[in-house]
Design an enzyme around this catalytic site. Structure first.
Site, PDB file in Angstrom:
ATOM      1  N   LYS A 127     -43.604 -39.761  48.525  1.00 24.67           N
ATOM      2  CA  LYS A 127     -43.365 -38.311  48.548  1.00 24.67           C
ATOM      3  C   LYS A 127     -43.084 -37.817  47.134  1.00 24.67           C
ATOM      4  O   LYS A 127     -42.279 -38.410  46.420  1.00 24.67           O
ATOM      5  CB  LYS A 127     -42.164 -37.980  49.456  1.00 24.67           C
ATOM      6  CG  LYS A 127     -42.449 -38.189  50.940  1.00 24.67           C
ATOM      7  CD  LYS A 127     -41.255 -37.753  51.771  1.00 24.67           C
ATOM      8  CE  LYS A 127     -41.378 -38.194  53.220  1.00 24.67           C
ATOM      9  NZ  LYS A 127     -42.191 -37.329  54.057  1.00 24.67           N
TER      10      LYS A 127
ATOM     11  N   HIS B  65     -36.411 -46.282  54.517  1.00 20.58           N
ATOM     12  CA  HIS B  65     -36.564 -45.029  53.773  1.00 20.58           C
ATOM     13  C   HIS B  65     -35.261 -44.597  53.087  1.00 20.58           C
ATOM     14  O   HIS B  65     -35.245 -44.253  51.909  1.00 20.58           O
ATOM     15  CB  HIS B  65     -36.980 -43.886  54.703  1.00 20.58           C
ATOM     16  CG  HIS B  65     -38.189 -44.172  55.526  1.00 20.58           C
ATOM     17  ND1 HIS B  65     -39.282 -44.851  55.047  1.00 20.58           N
ATOM     18  CD2 HIS B  65     -38.501 -43.860  56.813  1.00 20.58           C
ATOM     19  CE1 HIS B  65     -40.202 -44.939  56.005  1.00 20.58           C
ATOM     20  NE2 HIS B  65     -39.746 -44.350  57.084  1.00 20.58           N
TER      21      HIS B  65
ATOM     22  N   ARG C 105     -60.758 -52.515  68.026  1.00 21.21           N
ATOM     23  CA  ARG C 105     -61.303 -53.236  69.178  1.00 21.21           C
ATOM     24  C   ARG C 105     -62.385 -52.450  69.912  1.00 21.21           C
ATOM     25  O   ARG C 105     -63.312 -53.029  70.452  1.00 21.21           O
ATOM     26  CB  ARG C 105     -60.178 -53.574  70.154  1.00 21.21           C
ATOM     27  CG  ARG C 105     -59.329 -54.734  69.654  1.00 21.21           C
ATOM     28  CD  ARG C 105     -58.156 -54.959  70.548  1.00 21.21           C
ATOM     29  NE  ARG C 105     -57.405 -53.714  70.714  1.00 21.21           N
ATOM     30  CZ  ARG C 105     -56.244 -53.618  71.331  1.00 21.21           C
ATOM     31  NH1 ARG C 105     -55.693 -54.676  71.871  1.00 21.21           N
ATOM     32  NH2 ARG C 105     -55.622 -52.464  71.422  1.00 21.21           N
TER      33      ARG C 105
ATOM     34  N   GLU D 261     -34.527 -34.731  61.846  1.00 16.85           N
ATOM     35  CA  GLU D 261     -35.808 -34.416  62.500  1.00 16.85           C
ATOM     36  C   GLU D 261     -35.540 -33.594  63.749  1.00 16.85           C
ATOM     37  O   GLU D 261     -34.568 -33.846  64.468  1.00 16.85           O
ATOM     38  CB  GLU D 261     -36.519 -35.698  62.903  1.00 16.85           C
ATOM     39  CG  GLU D 261     -36.984 -36.517  61.740  1.00 16.85           C
ATOM     40  CD  GLU D 261     -37.808 -37.691  62.211  1.00 16.85           C
ATOM     41  OE1 GLU D 261     -39.025 -37.522  62.365  1.00 16.85           O
ATOM     42  OE2 GLU D 261     -37.236 -38.766  62.451  1.00 16.85           O
TER      43      GLU D 261
ATOM     44  N   ASP E 141     -43.701 -47.865  52.097  1.00 20.81           N
ATOM     45  CA  ASP E 141     -42.586 -47.055  52.593  1.00 20.81           C
ATOM     46  C   ASP E 141     -42.998 -45.640  52.210  1.00 20.81           C
ATOM     47  O   ASP E 141     -42.940 -45.269  51.038  1.00 20.81           O
ATOM     48  CB  ASP E 141     -41.274 -47.432  51.902  1.00 20.81           C
ATOM     49  CG  ASP E 141     -40.111 -46.643  52.467  1.00 20.81           C
ATOM     50  OD1 ASP E 141     -40.259 -45.412  52.630  1.00 20.81           O
ATOM     51  OD2 ASP E 141     -39.059 -47.226  52.755  1.00 20.81           O
ATOM     52  N   HIS E 142     -43.453 -44.873  53.178  1.00 19.95           N
ATOM     53  CA  HIS E 142     -44.122 -43.624  52.797  1.00 19.95           C
ATOM     54  C   HIS E 142     -43.160 -42.658  52.102  1.00 19.95           C
ATOM     55  O   HIS E 142     -43.594 -41.765  51.398  1.00 19.95           O
ATOM     56  CB  HIS E 142     -44.843 -42.991  53.986  1.00 19.95           C
ATOM     57  CG  HIS E 142     -43.962 -42.282  54.961  1.00 19.95           C
ATOM     58  ND1 HIS E 142     -43.225 -42.928  55.908  1.00 19.95           N
ATOM     59  CD2 HIS E 142     -43.686 -40.968  55.127  1.00 19.95           C
ATOM     60  CE1 HIS E 142     -42.553 -42.045  56.629  1.00 19.95           C
ATOM     61  NE2 HIS E 142     -42.807 -40.844  56.171  1.00 19.95           N
TER      62      HIS E 142
HETATM   63  C1  BG6 Z   1     -41.322 -42.944  60.142  1.00 22.13           C
HETATM   64  C2  BG6 Z   1     -40.499 -43.178  61.356  1.00 22.13           C
HETATM   65  O1  BG6 Z   1     -41.261 -44.045  59.276  1.00 22.13           O
HETATM   66  O2  BG6 Z   1     -40.845 -41.790  59.460  1.00 22.13           O
HETATM   67  C3  BG6 Z   1     -40.517 -41.979  62.268  1.00 22.13           C
HETATM   68  O3  BG6 Z   1     -40.992 -44.311  62.057  1.00 22.13           O
HETATM   69  C4  BG6 Z   1     -40.120 -40.736  61.512  1.00 22.13           C
HETATM   70  O4  BG6 Z   1     -39.662 -42.165  63.385  1.00 22.13           O
HETATM   71  C5  BG6 Z   1     -40.916 -40.601  60.226  1.00 22.13           C
HETATM   72  O5  BG6 Z   1     -40.348 -39.625  62.352  1.00 22.13           O
HETATM   73  C6  BG6 Z   1     -40.385 -39.464  59.374  1.00 22.13           C
HETATM   74  O6  BG6 Z   1     -41.246 -39.283  58.302  1.00 22.13           O
HETATM   75  P1  BG6 Z   1     -41.394 -37.864  57.617  1.00 22.13           P
HETATM   76  O7  BG6 Z   1     -42.332 -38.089  56.493  1.00 22.13           O
HETATM   77  O8  BG6 Z   1     -41.925 -36.942  58.674  1.00 22.13           O
HETATM   78  O9  BG6 Z   1     -40.023 -37.491  57.182  1.00 22.13           O
END
Ligand code: BG6
Length: 507
Positions: A197, A255, A60, A231, A192-193
């Site tokens: 990995k 995840h 934007r 975390e 889904d990152h």
């Molecule tokens: C994200 C979450 O999908 O994954 C976050 O929304 C989280 O809350 C993060 O911190 C953790 O990802 P990674 O790659 O740091 O383990």
């Protein structure tokens, strides 16, 4: 550990994508700066981006192409001056400003895509990356469709969407139906990152490219599996999203269920997107259902309170910026799940994740059953430690195996040897690409294997529905437990492990 790694070129399939424009919606946002731009830059540095790839940012904020390029440069290089090659790469970035819900933005985008098709020979292909809040997914896709930017005539159009894919089962179904009016499943790339990995992908290689694990990979030899995603960070500046989501929606439903699926799935017929995702969907369907009656035996939810250690101060969750003082949102979840199939029946899978735990650490620990009998009298079978295979997802990516060995010297002395391998031990393996790099590359290649298929999303929401509902009602049987920031989590979680007779691994 001394690691010898033989790279075999003949067993390396490196795909380099062809022409296309990457269009980032949310170009001035945090995800773009922290993850997407560095990932695209790293792909370029690795020689994995064809010169026919251009990047268009959409947001934007009013900005010229040049101002956007300056932002890109700062995100990827900081204060460092670009080399001539890097400067030429940054020239391939351009910018469109506009409201996401206004048709005029998409007319401008179409014009820009036509321009970059001419200038950079992108062939009219476009990978739209929606780094946006979920309420904008449908409006953006609708407008892209309205501007005929999703048509695939002699070119391709794909849409990457970021989680959350819905807030619960019903909204996930509704979101999918809304998107399907304009795009097909083949054009939909749900990111889904965790699947990007390296260490997560290596689970399948470990299981299905080695003959020594699979014969043991079942209820006969495995006693339990523990998956931890811990975390150290708290909610940071994300309370606006997080307080409405909580740890189950944020980490487990997506995840952790994906990681669990990779550990537990049957071998897919092949490593192509559909065969692989069929097995994931099948596995999620086999997870034993959660019912109101069993929720207290299989789940613990927690929320962090103030840290009790003076040298590591941290405020309680309810005092974090933008968190309501009465919030019941869980920042910690522990679960005991079972998979009702021939391979896993009655093997507990313990999942735990939380914010403000002692440190960042994600791992999968597979504990094998005790030996059946000891020939080393007077030691009994129970005197020997059980073998544990640990797959470390992050940090210090690698794996470990504990073995019982004889110590040199006295006739009978048993010791536990920890064999530890870290990717960083081998120069060739230490350069681990970021998950987003792999996923953007796959998006350009049109490979959906590491993207989540709609059925997996829905099955996972369906599984957790009873738990989410019980928590929303604040049922007495599923109370919110509290844990001091930087502790191992609520003590109530200990009870999940065979009524406290096993212990969670120390984080
Ligand atoms: C994200 C979450 O999908 O994954 C976050 O929304 C989280 O809350 C993060 O911190 C953790 O990802 P990674 O790659 O740091 O383990």
């Amino acid at each position: 550990m001394n690691v010898s790694y033989n790279f075999r070129e003949e067993l390396c399939i490196d795909h380099t994508p062809g022409a296309g424009a990457i269009v980032i919606f949310g170009a001035s946002g945090d995800l773009t700066k922290r993850k997407l731009l560095p990932a695209i830059f790293s792909l370029f540095k690795r020689g994995l981006l064809s010169p026919k790839v251009a990047v268009v940012g959409v947001a934007r904020t009013a900005m010229t192409h040049e101002e956007f390029r300056q932002e890109v440069q700062t995100s990827i290089l900081g204060t460092q001056e670009p080399t001539a090659e890097e400067a030429a790469f940054i020239e391939r970035f351009s910018y469109v400003a506009g409201q996401y819900t206004e048709a005029s933005t998409y007319v401008a985008l179409r014009d820009e895509l036509e321009r970059v098709a001419e200038a950079h020979c992108t062939g009219g292909n476009a990978l739209f990356y929606l780094a946006m809040p979920p309420e904008l997914f449908e409006p953006i896709v609708r407008e892209l469709h309205g501007a005929q930017l999703l048509e695939e005539v002699g070119s391709w159009s794909r849409v990457i969407i970021e989680k959350p894919f819905g807030h619960d089962l019903e909204s996930a179904i509704a979101l999918d139906a809304a998107l399907k009016q304009y795009i097909t499943e083949e054009q939909t790339y749900r990111i889904d990152h965790y699947l990007g990995k390296e260490t997560v992908q290596n689970i399948l290689m470990l299981r299905f490219a080695n003959a020594i694990f699979e014969p043991l990979w079942n209820r006969k030899y495995i006693e339990r599996v523990e998956i931890t995603v811990a975390e150290e960070l708290g909610v940071e500046k994300r309370a606006g999203y997080y307080d409405g989501a909580g740890a189950l929606r944020d980490m487990v439903q997506n995840h952790m269920i994906q990681v669990l699926s990779l550990i537990a799935m049957e071998p897919p017929a092949s490593f192509n997107a559909d065969d692989y995702r069929d097995e994931i969907a099948k596995l999620i369907s086999s997870i034993r259902g959660l019912h109101r009656q069993n929720l207290s035996d299989i789940s613990v939810r927690g929320q962090y309170v103030e840290s009790t250690t003076e040298d590591r101060p941290a405020v309680e969750y309810r005092k974090e910026e933008n968190v309501p003082p009465t919030s019941m949102t869980e920042t910690y979840v522990a679960l005991k799940l079972f998979i009702d199939n021939w391979r896993w029946r009655d093997v507990p899978f313990y999942l735990r994740t939380g914010k403000r735990l002692p440190k960042k650490s994600s791992e999968i620990a597979i504990t094998f059953k005790p030996i059946p009998h000891s020939i080393f009298k007077p030691f009994h079978a129970k005197d020997f430690n059980q073998n544990v295979l640990v797959l470390r997802m992050q940090p210090n990516e690698g794996m470990g195996l504990s073995l019982e060995v004889k110590s040199p010297g006295s006739k009978l002395s048993v010791n536990t040897l920890e064999m530890n391998f870290s990717y960083s031990d081998s120069m060739a393996l230490s350069d681990i690409p970021d998950a987003y790099e792999r996923l953007i590359l796959d998006g350009l290649l049109g490979d959906q294997t590491l993207f989540v298929r709609n059925d997996a999303v829905e099955k996972s929401w369906r599984l957790f529905k009873p738990l989410l509902e019980a928590w929303a009602r604040n049922d007495e049987e599923t109370p919110l437990c509290f844990y001091p920031a930087f502790s191992e989590g609520p003590t109530e979680a200990e009870e999940l492990l065979e009524g406290g007779s096993w212990r969670w691994r120390e984080i």
